[in-house]
Design an enzyme around this catalytic site. Structure first.
Site, PDB file in Angstrom:
ATOM      1  N   ASP A   9       0.797  -1.339   0.218  1.00 44.29           N
ATOM      2  CA  ASP A   9       0.214  -0.018   0.105  1.00 44.29           C
ATOM      3  C   ASP A   9       0.783   1.341  -0.119  1.00 44.29           C
ATOM      4  OD1 ASP A   9       1.099  -0.155   2.475  1.00 44.29           O
ATOM      5  OD2 ASP A   9      -0.710  -0.679   3.507  1.00 44.29           O
ATOM      6  N   GLU A  17      -1.260  -8.736  -1.279  1.00 42.93           N
ATOM      7  CA  GLU A  17      -1.852  -8.058  -0.004  1.00 42.93           C
ATOM      8  C   GLU A  17      -2.830  -7.181  -0.448  1.00 42.93           C
ATOM      9  OE1 GLU A  17       0.849  -7.120   3.445  1.00 42.93           O
ATOM     10  OE2 GLU A  17       0.028  -5.289   2.745  1.00 42.93           O
ATOM     11  N   GLU A  38      -1.617   5.214   3.290  1.00 43.58           N
ATOM     12  CA  GLU A  38      -1.789   3.747   2.712  1.00 43.58           C
ATOM     13  C   GLU A  38      -3.331   3.248   2.329  1.00 43.58           C
ATOM     14  OE1 GLU A  38      -0.138   5.094   5.216  1.00 43.58           O
ATOM     15  OE2 GLU A  38       2.040   4.250   4.773  1.00 43.58           O
ATOM     16  N   HIS A  55       6.718   3.655  13.243  1.00 44.77           N
ATOM     17  CA  HIS A  55       7.075   4.664  12.270  1.00 44.77           C
ATOM     18  C   HIS A  55       5.907   5.232  11.330  1.00 44.77           C
ATOM     19  CE1 HIS A  55       6.123   0.965   9.939  1.00 44.77           C
ATOM     20  NE2 HIS A  55       6.226   1.577   8.843  1.00 44.77           N
ATOM     21  N   HIS A  95      13.352   3.589  13.404  1.00 48.03           N
ATOM     22  CA  HIS A  95      13.236   3.999  11.838  1.00 48.03           C
ATOM     23  C   HIS A  95      14.050   5.329  11.571  1.00 48.03           C
ATOM     24  CE1 HIS A  95      11.081   4.899   8.201  1.00 48.03           C
ATOM     25  NE2 HIS A  95      10.790   3.664   7.979  1.00 48.03           N
TER      26      HIS A  95
HETATM   27  N1  UDP Z   1      11.390  -4.934  10.105  1.00 49.22           N
HETATM   28  C1  UDP Z   1      13.013  -5.023  10.024  1.00 49.22           C
HETATM   29  N2  UDP Z   1      13.850  -4.306  10.734  1.00 49.22           N
HETATM   30  C2  UDP Z   1      13.384  -3.439  11.616  1.00 49.22           C
HETATM   31  C3  UDP Z   1      11.831  -3.170  11.684  1.00 49.22           C
HETATM   32  C4  UDP Z   1      11.248  -3.922  10.801  1.00 49.22           C
HETATM   33  O1  UDP Z   1      13.400  -5.783   9.080  1.00 49.22           O
HETATM   34  O2  UDP Z   1      14.136  -2.771  12.367  1.00 49.22           O
HETATM   35  C5  UDP Z   1      10.582  -5.789   9.116  1.00 49.22           C
HETATM   36  C6  UDP Z   1       9.588  -6.364   9.877  1.00 49.22           C
HETATM   37  O3  UDP Z   1       9.839  -7.576  10.462  1.00 49.22           O
HETATM   38  C7  UDP Z   1       8.537  -6.627   9.127  1.00 49.22           C
HETATM   39  C8  UDP Z   1       8.702  -5.348   7.923  1.00 49.22           C
HETATM   40  O4  UDP Z   1       9.982  -4.920   8.207  1.00 49.22           O
HETATM   41  O5  UDP Z   1       8.843  -7.885   8.083  1.00 49.22           O
HETATM   42  C9  UDP Z   1       7.580  -4.342   8.386  1.00 49.22           C
HETATM   43  O6  UDP Z   1       8.106  -2.996   7.753  1.00 49.22           O
HETATM   44  P1  UDP Z   1       7.763  -1.851   8.232  1.00 49.22           P
HETATM   45  O7  UDP Z   1       7.152  -1.814   9.778  1.00 49.22           O
HETATM   46  O8  UDP Z   1       8.795  -0.602   7.982  1.00 49.22           O
HETATM   47  O9  UDP Z   1       6.456  -1.389   7.305  1.00 49.22           O
HETATM   48  P2  UDP Z   1       4.668  -1.834   7.446  1.00 49.22           P
HETATM   49  O10 UDP Z   1       4.936  -3.366   7.690  1.00 49.22           O
HETATM   50  O11 UDP Z   1       4.239  -1.150   8.671  1.00 49.22           O
HETATM   51  O12 UDP Z   1       4.248  -1.285   6.381  1.00 49.22           O
END
Ligand code: UDP
Length: 370
Positions: free
Chosen positions: A98, A120, A134, A205, A237
């Site tokens: 998204d 997704e 998103e 984040h 982040h």
């Molecule tokens: N993740 C990572 N390192 C970190 C924080 C998150 O590899 O320091 C991974 C987490 O395990 C997941 C993904 O990043 O697989 C999630 O991404 P993020 O939280 O950035 O974005 P969202 O899922 O909210 O779009």
């Protein structure tokens, strides 16, 4: 020689790399399909780390977008993506999630008359401003996609309610669980902590957490660390709207470790060690329940209500008192903690990538007969 059908996979951020890797791997089990990878430049550094972690290299990489600009500049990114996508001449463009990259790539591909497949698909919070942008991006992509890979039955129902053709929807599970299984298989089994303190893992984040909500999360973390029997680990982040306030509020606080973003294996290892996970992340909401970790969701609404419905996650918002009370309840009442640590995963069985690849191959075969 007959040209192979070509799939262009577009990724712009860390979660897209992590969640798209199982799809790319499943498509590349043989040479029947030419799979190419385009990186949009949205979150260049985090994306590069995540792609390296899954052994992928982009075939095409656009220059980095100005930090913080991407959300406002969906149209600008679509303009930049149009010639890059056209140059690859794919039969279909595959997008995940998204982000601004996803919406921009969908617009560019659709404008070029190229089919779009959405991994997704169908997640909805029901509020166009939470998460922003998103939710808008997801709703938009559903209007132009030809194939919709919904992770759950609920996501499918959301798409049907918006008038998507049932034949175009495939319920696949979420590819994040495939990625999680792959990482867990490579990691050493987690060793128990020896200092007697329980680990709280925090990530935050999202745009709607910036400002007062993030300050409240920091205040809650400070109060939880003051218990003395926990250690808080927060991979921060790099977005300045997160990094600045979190460092200012928590650097040097006893019991709180702030670190740069971890690679995916490092984050999964930290989740395995954790007693509780507190997050506003979408991907972490999917992963923590599969690892049997009680999850406190630092948001007012979520597009992933399945975890809340089956009792492995609680939506606690961004009120410091509420966060502290819910975390203390889990830390102090083993029965409450055990009830949320069932390991029930409503998000998938680890075979989503294979299902998506099979559906893409079937679609290509129908469209490009040998
Ligand atoms: N993740 C990572 N390192 C970190 C924080 C998150 O590899 O320091 C991974 C987490 O395990 C997941 C993904 O990043 O697989 C999630 O991404 P993020 O939280 O950035 O974005 P969202 O899922 O909210 O779009």
């Amino acid at each position: 020689m007959q040209q192979r059908p070509r799939i262009l996979v577009v990724v712009g951020t860390r979660p897209e790399a992590i969640k798209m890797a199982p799809v790319v791997a499943a498509l590349r089990v043989d040479d029947a399909v030419d799979v190419r990878l385009l990186a949009t430049g949205q979150h260049q550094e985090l994306l590069r780390t995540a792609l390296a972690g899954v052994g992928l290299r982009p075939d095409v990489e656009l220059p980095s977008t100005r930090p913080g600009a991407a959300a406002a500049d969906r149209a600008a990114l679509a303009v930049a993506l149009r010639p890059a996508i056209a140059a690859q001449a794919p039969d279909i463009v595959v997008l995940q999630g998204d982000t601004t990259s996803v919406a921009a790539a969908a617009a560019a591909a659709h404008g070029l008359g190229i089919a779009v497949a959405h991994v997704e698909a169908g997640l909805r919070s029901g509020d166009l401003l939470q998460p922003f942008p998103e939710e808008q991006n997801r709703v938009y992509v559903a209007t132009v996609a030809t194939l919709h890979f919904a992770p759950t039955a609920l996501a499918r129902a959301n798409l049907l309610r918006e008038g998507v053709d049932p034949a175009a929807i495939h319920v696949t599970g979420n590819t994040s669980i495939d990625a999680l299984h792959a990482v867990v298989a490579r990691l050493e089994p987690p060793s128990p902590r020896t200092d007697g303190r329980r680990l709280l893992l925090v990530t935050a984040h999202r745009r709607e957490s910036f400002g007062a909500p993030l300050a409240a999360i920091c205040a809650a973390v400070r109060r939880l660390a003051a218990r003395g029997d926990v250690e808080v680990l927060w991979p921060v982040h790099p977005n300045p709207a997160v990094h600045g306030p979190v460092r200012a509020a928590l650097a040097g606080v006893a019991g709180v470790t702030l670190c740069p973003p971890l690679d995916h294996a490092g984050l999964v290892a930290a989740m395995q060690q954790a007693a509780i996970v507190l997050t506003d992340s979408g991907g972490v909401q999917e992963e923590a329940p599969s690892l049997g970790k009680p999850l406190l969701v630092l948001r007012e609404v979520t597009e992933r209500p399945e975890g809340v419905a089956c009792g492995v996650a609680r939506l606690v918002g961004c009120d410091a008192d509420r966060i502290v009370a819910e975390a203390n309840r889990l830390l102090d009442d083993p029965a409450v903690c055990a009830a949320m640590a069932s390991g029930a995963s409503p998000y998938g069985d680890g075979r989503a990538g294979a299902r998506i690849a099979a559906a893409l191959r079937a679609w290509l075969a129908a469209r490009c007969p040998p």
